[in-house]
Design a protein around this motif. Structure first.
Motif, PDB file in Angstrom:
ATOM      1  N   ARG A 176      12.527  -5.700  65.324  1.00  0.00           N
ATOM      2  CA  ARG A 176      13.293  -6.507  64.514  1.00  0.00           C
ATOM      3  C   ARG A 176      12.278  -7.745  65.081  1.00  0.00           C
ATOM      4  N   ASP A 177      12.456  -8.251  63.762  1.00  0.00           N
ATOM      5  CA  ASP A 177      11.383 -10.107  63.437  1.00  0.00           C
ATOM      6  C   ASP A 177      11.736 -11.073  63.903  1.00  0.00           C
ATOM      7  N   HIS A 178      11.621 -11.150  64.599  1.00  0.00           N
ATOM      8  CA  HIS A 178      12.355 -12.779  65.137  1.00  0.00           C
ATOM      9  C   HIS A 178      12.007 -13.928  64.424  1.00  0.00           C
ATOM     10  N   ARG A 179      10.745 -13.951  63.714  1.00  0.00           N
ATOM     11  CA  ARG A 179       9.560 -15.218  63.070  1.00  0.00           C
ATOM     12  C   ARG A 179      10.318 -15.905  61.760  1.00  0.00           C
ATOM     13  N   ARG A 180      10.164 -17.383  61.431  1.00  0.00           N
ATOM     14  CA  ARG A 180       9.902 -17.619  60.647  1.00  0.00           C
ATOM     15  C   ARG A 180       9.072 -16.667  59.789  1.00  0.00           C
ATOM     16  N   CYS A 181       9.406 -16.728  58.039  1.00  0.00           N
ATOM     17  CA  CYS A 181       8.158 -16.874  56.694  1.00  0.00           C
ATOM     18  C   CYS A 181       6.677 -17.135  57.706  1.00  0.00           C
ATOM     19  N   ALA A 182       7.414 -18.663  57.991  1.00  0.00           N
ATOM     20  CA  ALA A 182       5.424 -18.887  57.639  1.00  0.00           C
ATOM     21  C   ALA A 182       4.864 -18.805  59.244  1.00  0.00           C
ATOM     22  N   GLY A 183       5.587 -17.777  60.019  1.00  0.00           N
ATOM     23  CA  GLY A 183       5.067 -17.134  61.051  1.00  0.00           C
ATOM     24  C   GLY A 183       4.548 -15.794  60.773  1.00  0.00           C
ATOM     25  N   ARG A 184       4.634 -14.808  59.989  1.00  0.00           N
ATOM     26  CA  ARG A 184       4.473 -13.838  60.275  1.00  0.00           C
ATOM     27  C   ARG A 184       3.213 -13.621  58.691  1.00  0.00           C
ATOM     28  N   ARG A 185       2.019 -13.768  59.340  1.00  0.00           N
ATOM     29  CA  ARG A 185       0.975 -14.095  59.318  1.00  0.00           C
ATOM     30  C   ARG A 185       0.060 -12.333  59.616  1.00  0.00           C
ATOM     31  N   TYR A 186       1.050 -12.025  60.257  1.00  0.00           N
ATOM     32  CA  TYR A 186      -0.114 -11.143  61.414  1.00  0.00           C
ATOM     33  C   TYR A 186       0.996 -10.294  60.840  1.00  0.00           C
ATOM     34  N   PRO A 187       1.333  -8.814  60.971  1.00  0.00           N
ATOM     35  CA  PRO A 187       2.450  -7.967  60.816  1.00  0.00           C
ATOM     36  C   PRO A 187       3.067  -7.881  61.843  1.00  0.00           C
ATOM     37  N   LEU A 188       4.086  -7.848  63.222  1.00  0.00           N
ATOM     38  CA  LEU A 188       4.962  -7.230  63.663  1.00  0.00           C
ATOM     39  C   LEU A 188       4.557  -6.075  64.261  1.00  0.00           C
ATOM     40  N   ARG A 189       4.499  -5.037  63.234  1.00  0.00           N
ATOM     41  CA  ARG A 189       4.286  -3.533  63.852  1.00  0.00           C
ATOM     42  C   ARG A 189       2.520  -3.340  64.848  1.00  0.00           C
ATOM     43  N   GLY A 190       2.060  -4.037  63.685  1.00  0.00           N
ATOM     44  CA  GLY A 190       0.373  -3.724  64.455  1.00  0.00           C
ATOM     45  C   GLY A 190       0.569  -4.668  65.062  1.00  0.00           C
ATOM     46  N   LEU A 191       0.361  -5.771  65.307  1.00  0.00           N
ATOM     47  CA  LEU A 191       0.228  -6.670  66.619  1.00  0.00           C
ATOM     48  C   LEU A 191       1.145  -5.787  67.939  1.00  0.00           C
ATOM     49  N   LEU A 192       2.020  -5.655  67.913  1.00  0.00           N
ATOM     50  CA  LEU A 192       2.593  -4.032  69.207  1.00  0.00           C
ATOM     51  C   LEU A 192       2.111  -2.812  69.698  1.00  0.00           C
ATOM     52  N   LEU A 193       1.319  -2.962  67.423  1.00  0.00           N
ATOM     53  CA  LEU A 193       0.958  -1.474  68.051  1.00  0.00           C
ATOM     54  C   LEU A 193      -0.757  -1.726  69.234  1.00  0.00           C
ATOM     55  N   VAL A 194      -1.761  -2.786  68.314  1.00  0.00           N
ATOM     56  CA  VAL A 194      -2.510  -3.062  69.313  1.00  0.00           C
ATOM     57  C   VAL A 194      -2.419  -3.383  70.747  1.00  0.00           C
ATOM     58  N   ALA A 195      -0.872  -3.881  70.824  1.00  0.00           N
ATOM     59  CA  ALA A 195      -0.983  -4.501  72.500  1.00  0.00           C
ATOM     60  C   ALA A 195      -0.252  -3.014  73.088  1.00  0.00           C
ATOM     61  N   VAL A 196       0.071  -2.191  72.864  1.00  0.00           N
ATOM     62  CA  VAL A 196       0.324  -0.351  73.021  1.00  0.00           C
ATOM     63  C   VAL A 196      -0.653   0.157  73.138  1.00  0.00           C
ATOM     64  N   ALA A 197      -2.008  -0.026  72.176  1.00  0.00           N
ATOM     65  CA  ALA A 197      -3.270   0.374  72.534  1.00  0.00           C
ATOM     66  C   ALA A 197      -3.890   0.013  73.687  1.00  0.00           C
ATOM     67  N   ALA A 198      -4.084  -1.558  73.713  1.00  0.00           N
ATOM     68  CA  ALA A 198      -4.654  -2.312  74.821  1.00  0.00           C
ATOM     69  C   ALA A 198      -4.542  -2.315  75.843  1.00  0.00           C
ATOM     70  N   MET A 199      -2.651  -1.932  76.132  1.00  0.00           N
ATOM     71  CA  MET A 199      -2.249  -1.279  78.034  1.00  0.00           C
ATOM     72  C   MET A 199      -3.301  -0.133  77.653  1.00  0.00           C
ATOM     73  N   LEU A 200      -2.654   0.717  76.557  1.00  0.00           N
ATOM     74  CA  LEU A 200      -3.397   2.285  77.026  1.00  0.00           C
ATOM     75  C   LEU A 200      -5.425   2.394  77.467  1.00  0.00           C
TER      76      LEU A 200
END
Length: 378
Positions: free
Chosen positions: A20-44
């Motif tokens: 679930r995306d908790h952000r307001r519409c104005a704060g969704r310039r970056y897709p949540l799923r893409g950011l989470l995937l980048v985070a997982v790959a970086a920690m990998l």
């Protein structure tokens, strides 16, 4: 509008779309799923916190980011990541990642254990306390939640177990989980349990000890249906003999108070270290009847419970250096812990050991992103 990536059912990329995306519409310039995937790959690739994720993400090519729906050609600033992790609906993230690990399959043996994130401690509060449910067969965490400061692992275990599909699973835990209500929840969910029994349940411990002839392992009076199994192991400079005795003779007596109880056990551990011998005796209670689990099965189950410590918590501490991460605010410590769990699952499913996996993905940036995107639940 973000770019939609073609996804495979069962992939981590597909699963993260359910957070679930908790952000307001104005704060969704970056897709949540893409950011989470980048985070997982970086920690990998061995990064440990938000700043490390940003530094790793800044090295990604624009086309790689575009494939994740990030069309701005760069990852957001560190402050955006900090706010994202602090405010993320971590319960939704944990549920999605747990479902991805399960992949619609039974979890089999589920080991429960708690862990304190010491690096998240402040001057006025201890670090975040997490309770995890680890499936050895699936190689990952199927459920995890934070234990509130004013609560305990017993209450948290009830909430965690009620949220998990337990049909056909066997739940193990240390003595704190030997509680009647926990046993009832597991049985109502179609699962079984195996819990050690110590001084927190003095009456139950005394009853089990009496069934085996008292607290002395050498007592002569033993139940007629007694079964026994023994293993001998030599490791870390010690010789250890483990003996488990099981009986179903107390099932009828304990049954009204302890839901589903079928057998009780006495486990004796003899350790020989540098010529010095020590003997430890513990007791256990289980809902597995003799026809489904004999003494050898129960002894193996008792031993495999510690997989959650050896394959998860120890690895997060030593290999992932979790306690060195000083992230403290709100949901962020648990978010990073959930991603470490996910990363370890990805590495194991690639056929590598954790240390080998981190070294490999640190050297091969594109593989880290590709494997994090496409890895399936199988």
């Amino acid at each position: 509008m973000s770019v939609v990536v073609v996804e495979e059912v069962g992939s981590l990329w597909a699963a993260l779309g359910g957070v679930r995306d908790h952000r307001r519409c104005a704060g969704r310039r970056y897709p949540l799923r893409g950011l989470l995937l980048v985070a997982v790959a970086a920690m990998l690739a061995g990064r440990r916190d938000q700043l490390g994720i940003v530094r790793w993400g800044r090295q990604l090519r624009p086309e790689a980011l575009a494939s994740l729906g990030i069309s701005r050609g760069r990852v957001p600033a560190p402050s955006v990541w900090c706010e994202l992790f602090q405010e993320l609906e971590v319960g939704s993230l944990e549920a999605v990642l747990g479902a991805w690990v399960r992949g619609g399959r039974p979890a089999g043996h589920i080991a429960m254990d708690g862990k304190r994130l010491r690096g998240s401690a402040t001057a006025t509060a201890p670090g975040a306390h997490l309770l995890a449910a680890f499936s050895d067969a699936l190689g990952g965490v199927v459920g995890q939640l934070q234990v509130p400061p004013d609560s305990n692992e017993i209450t948290a275990a009830l909430d965690l177990l009620r949220a998990l599909p337990l049909e056909g699973s066997v739940v193990t835990g240390d003595a704190i989980f030997a509680q009647k209500e926990i046993c009832r929840v597991i049985r109502d969910g179609g699962g079984d349990y195996f819990f050690t029994v110590k001084d927190n349940q003095p009456a139950l411990k005394a009853d089990i000890a009496l069934a085996f002839g008292g607290f002395s392992p050498s007592a002569a009076r033993l139940p007629p249906d007694l079964t026994c199994a023994e293993t001998v192991g030599k490791e870390h400079g010690r010789l250890e003999t483990r003996t488990l005795q099981a009986t179903a003779s107390l099932a009828a007596y304990l049954g009204p108070a302890w839901p589903g109880v079928a057998q009780v056990c006495r486990i004796t551990r003899r350790r020989l270290v540098r010529g010095q011998e020590s003997v430890e005796t513990v007791y256990a209670i289980t809902s597995l009847p003799p026809g489904r689990a004999n003494a050898a099965d129960l002894l193996a189950l008792s031993r495999s419970h510690w997989g959650i410590e050896n394959r998860l918590h120890h690895v997060r501490d030593v290999t992932c250096r979790e306690d060195q991460c000083r992230t403290r605010a709100r949901a962020a410590p648990q978010v990073l812990a959930a991603m470490r769990n996910t990363v370890l699952t990805i590495i194991r499913r690639s056929g590598r050991k954790p240390v080998e996996g981190f070294e490999h993905y640190a050297e091969h940036r594109s593989e880290a992103l590709n494997d994090a995107t496409s890895v399936r639940t199988e």
